[in-house]
Structures are given as C-alpha cells and as structure tokens.
Design a protein around this motif. Structure first.
Motif, PDB file in Angstrom:
ATOM      1  N   ILE A 104       0.840  -1.205   0.000  1.00  0.00           N
ATOM      2  CA  ILE A 104       0.000   0.000   0.000  1.00  0.00           C
ATOM      3  C   ILE A 104       0.871   1.249   0.000  1.00  0.00           C
ATOM      4  O   ILE A 104       0.592   2.223  -0.707  1.00  0.00           O
ATOM      5  N   THR A 105       1.955   1.226   0.771  1.00  0.00           N
ATOM      6  CA  THR A 105       2.873   2.367   0.840  1.00  0.00           C
ATOM      7  C   THR A 105       3.484   2.677  -0.522  1.00  0.00           C
ATOM      8  O   THR A 105       3.543   3.834  -0.950  1.00  0.00           O
ATOM      9  N   LEU A 106       3.929   1.648  -1.231  1.00  0.00           N
ATOM     10  CA  LEU A 106       4.526   1.839  -2.547  1.00  0.00           C
ATOM     11  C   LEU A 106       3.484   2.312  -3.564  1.00  0.00           C
ATOM     12  O   LEU A 106       3.780   3.147  -4.432  1.00  0.00           O
ATOM     13  N   LEU A 107       2.271   1.807  -3.453  1.00  0.00           N
ATOM     14  CA  LEU A 107       1.203   2.257  -4.346  1.00  0.00           C
ATOM     15  C   LEU A 107       0.881   3.732  -4.133  1.00  0.00           C
ATOM     16  O   LEU A 107       0.707   4.490  -5.101  1.00  0.00           O
ATOM     17  N   ILE A 108       0.808   4.139  -2.871  1.00  0.00           N
ATOM     18  CA  ILE A 108       0.549   5.546  -2.570  1.00  0.00           C
ATOM     19  C   ILE A 108       1.667   6.415  -3.150  1.00  0.00           C
ATOM     20  O   ILE A 108       1.412   7.462  -3.759  1.00  0.00           O
ATOM     21  N   SER A 109       2.907   5.971  -2.986  1.00  0.00           N
ATOM     22  CA  SER A 109       4.055   6.757  -3.431  1.00  0.00           C
ATOM     23  C   SER A 109       4.092   6.917  -4.950  1.00  0.00           C
ATOM     24  O   SER A 109       4.173   8.039  -5.467  1.00  0.00           O
ATOM     25  N   SER A 133       5.166  16.891  -7.259  1.00  0.00           N
ATOM     26  CA  SER A 133       4.318  15.707  -7.112  1.00  0.00           C
ATOM     27  C   SER A 133       5.040  14.585  -6.359  1.00  0.00           C
ATOM     28  O   SER A 133       4.421  13.864  -5.576  1.00  0.00           O
ATOM     29  N   TRP A 134       6.371  14.435  -6.578  1.00  0.00           N
ATOM     30  CA  TRP A 134       7.124  13.398  -5.859  1.00  0.00           C
ATOM     31  C   TRP A 134       7.214  13.697  -4.366  1.00  0.00           C
ATOM     32  O   TRP A 134       7.026  12.804  -3.533  1.00  0.00           O
ATOM     33  N   VAL A 135       7.493  14.944  -4.027  1.00  0.00           N
ATOM     34  CA  VAL A 135       7.548  15.337  -2.620  1.00  0.00           C
ATOM     35  C   VAL A 135       6.226  15.017  -1.928  1.00  0.00           C
ATOM     36  O   VAL A 135       6.192  14.485  -0.811  1.00  0.00           O
ATOM     37  N   SER A 136       5.143  15.315  -2.607  1.00  0.00           N
ATOM     38  CA  SER A 136       3.826  15.124  -2.000  1.00  0.00           C
ATOM     39  C   SER A 136       3.443  13.657  -1.883  1.00  0.00           C
ATOM     40  O   SER A 136       2.917  13.229  -0.854  1.00  0.00           O
ATOM     41  N   SER A 137       3.692  12.868  -2.923  1.00  0.00           N
ATOM     42  CA  SER A 137       3.256  11.468  -2.894  1.00  0.00           C
ATOM     43  C   SER A 137       4.012  10.667  -1.833  1.00  0.00           C
ATOM     44  O   SER A 137       3.414   9.830  -1.138  1.00  0.00           O
ATOM     45  N   THR A 138       5.315  10.898  -1.680  1.00  0.00           N
ATOM     46  CA  THR A 138       6.073  10.179  -0.648  1.00  0.00           C
ATOM     47  C   THR A 138       5.665  10.626   0.754  1.00  0.00           C
ATOM     48  O   THR A 138       5.637   9.817   1.689  1.00  0.00           O
TER      49      THR A 138
END
Length: 219
Positions: A104-109, A133-138
């Motif tokens: 789930i963590t990797l999918l969210i990221s 977008s990368w800053v936000s997704s991680t």
C-alpha cells in the motif's frame, strides 16, 4: 566561493516572510516534537499548522504541496481517531509494516506521483510538476504510516523532506525550507526513538506469561 550573495538573498527572503508562514512553521515544529515523543497532541497541533500551510503554499504556487496539506488534514483526523479508538480498547502499538502495508505504501508513493504529475502538468501553472508531485506522494505514504504508528513512517517522511528542501528554497519559502531541514533531523531521532519503544514493548510481551500470544493481539 562567495557566500555573500546567498546570505543576502536568504536575509531578504526572511524579511519578506509573512505572519502566516511564521505561525505555520512554529506549529509544525511543535507537531513534530510531539510526534517524536509519541504524544497524541501532535494531531490537533498538526491540524492547525496544516490549515495555515494550505494558505501559504497556494499563494506560492506549490499546488501539490497544498494538496498534500489537505491530505495531512484528513489523515490527522483519521490518525487521531485511530490512535484513540474506543475507550475500552488498548491504544495502537508502535510496530513495523507488514508486507501488505508495504504494498500500500509503494502504491501511494508511485501511483500518487503519477496522478499528481498529470494533474499539475495539465491543469495548473506549476513550473515544478515532477518534483512537487514526488515530494507530495512520498509524504502521503509517510503520513499514512504515521497514522498507523508504523516505524517506517520516518523513512518515507525523510525521503519526502530530502527533495522538499531545495524545492522550498527555490520557491522563496525560506522558513518552510529551514523547517524541513529541522524535520529531517527530527525524523532520524524519531525513527530511533520509535524503534526503542517497539523493542521495549517486544521485551515486555516476551516477559509476559502469555509470551508471543500478545504480539498477535497488539499488531
């Protein structure tokens, strides 16, 4: 290397910092210190800092970061409930991620990164859509893990912080940049402290007459 121009630029940015940015940063510092101490008051403090952060980031044109703060708001409410649960139930224990939680963590990221990039690229005036977008997704992934009291939340949040620091200085938000450096340091300490909490709980469970049976109940 001549540092004077950089110092002058930083000084000018600090002088231009608004009251709302100062307030958001002060509340954010209080929130992360409470999180490090595993204190539930991190959530009401975080809600206040998040609302101010949304306002500041929208003005700066960091749309994904602003959306991230909206997500923080939702996850803070969820996390507050998840930590407290019902009065007759034990609080959620600090623990490591299961395999399912890592998926789930990797999918969210990564799914979050792709979706946010498309939205920022096509529907906003952002000039940093890939980075924003990368800053936000991680950070989304890290916040989800924090709400579930997973030790790895500090790793995901620091991955986000690592990319957020230069982005915030580039967007002329020096206080937010300095805050993120502070958060990066605190997250390292937070990871260690939560690890120690988990080790102590594990030792207590193993010393209990029920032994390992309690471990399944607490996960």
């Amino acid at each position: 290397m001549n540092l004077h121009p950089w110092i002058q630029l930083f000084t000018e940015q600090i002088q231009q910092t608004t009251f709302w940015e100062w307030a958001a940063v002060i509340l954010s510092v209080a929130e992360v210190l409470l999180a490090k101490k595993n204190n539930i008051l991190l959530y009401p403090t975080g809600i206040a800092s998040t609302l101010l952060g949304i306002y500041v980031l929208l003005i700066a044109g960091l749309y994904a970061e602003s959306a991230l703060n909206g997500y923080y708001l939702v996850m803070s409410i969820y996390g507050w409930y998840h930590w407290v649960k019902k009065r007759d139930e034990p609080p959620v224990k600090v623990s490591w991620c299961t395999r399912r939680e890592w998926v789930i963590t990797l999918l969210i990221s990564f799914a979050g990164w792709a979706i946010l990039y498309v939205l920022l690229k096509n529907f906003t005036t952002s000039n940093v859509p890939l980075w924003d977008s990368w800053v936000s997704s991680t950070a989304w992934a890290g916040m989800w893990l924090l709400a579930r009291r997973k030790i790895e939340n500090w790793l995901l949040l620091n991955l986000s912080n690592l990319f957020a620091i230069p982005l915030l200085f580039y967007k002329k938000l020096p206080l937010f940049g300095l805050l993120t450096i502070f958060l990066f340091i605190i997250a390292i300490a937070g990871f260690y402290e939560w690890w120690q909490i988990w080790k102590k709980d594990k030792a207590d469970r193993e010393a209990s007459p029920l032994g390992g049976d309690l471990e399944g109940v607490n996960q």
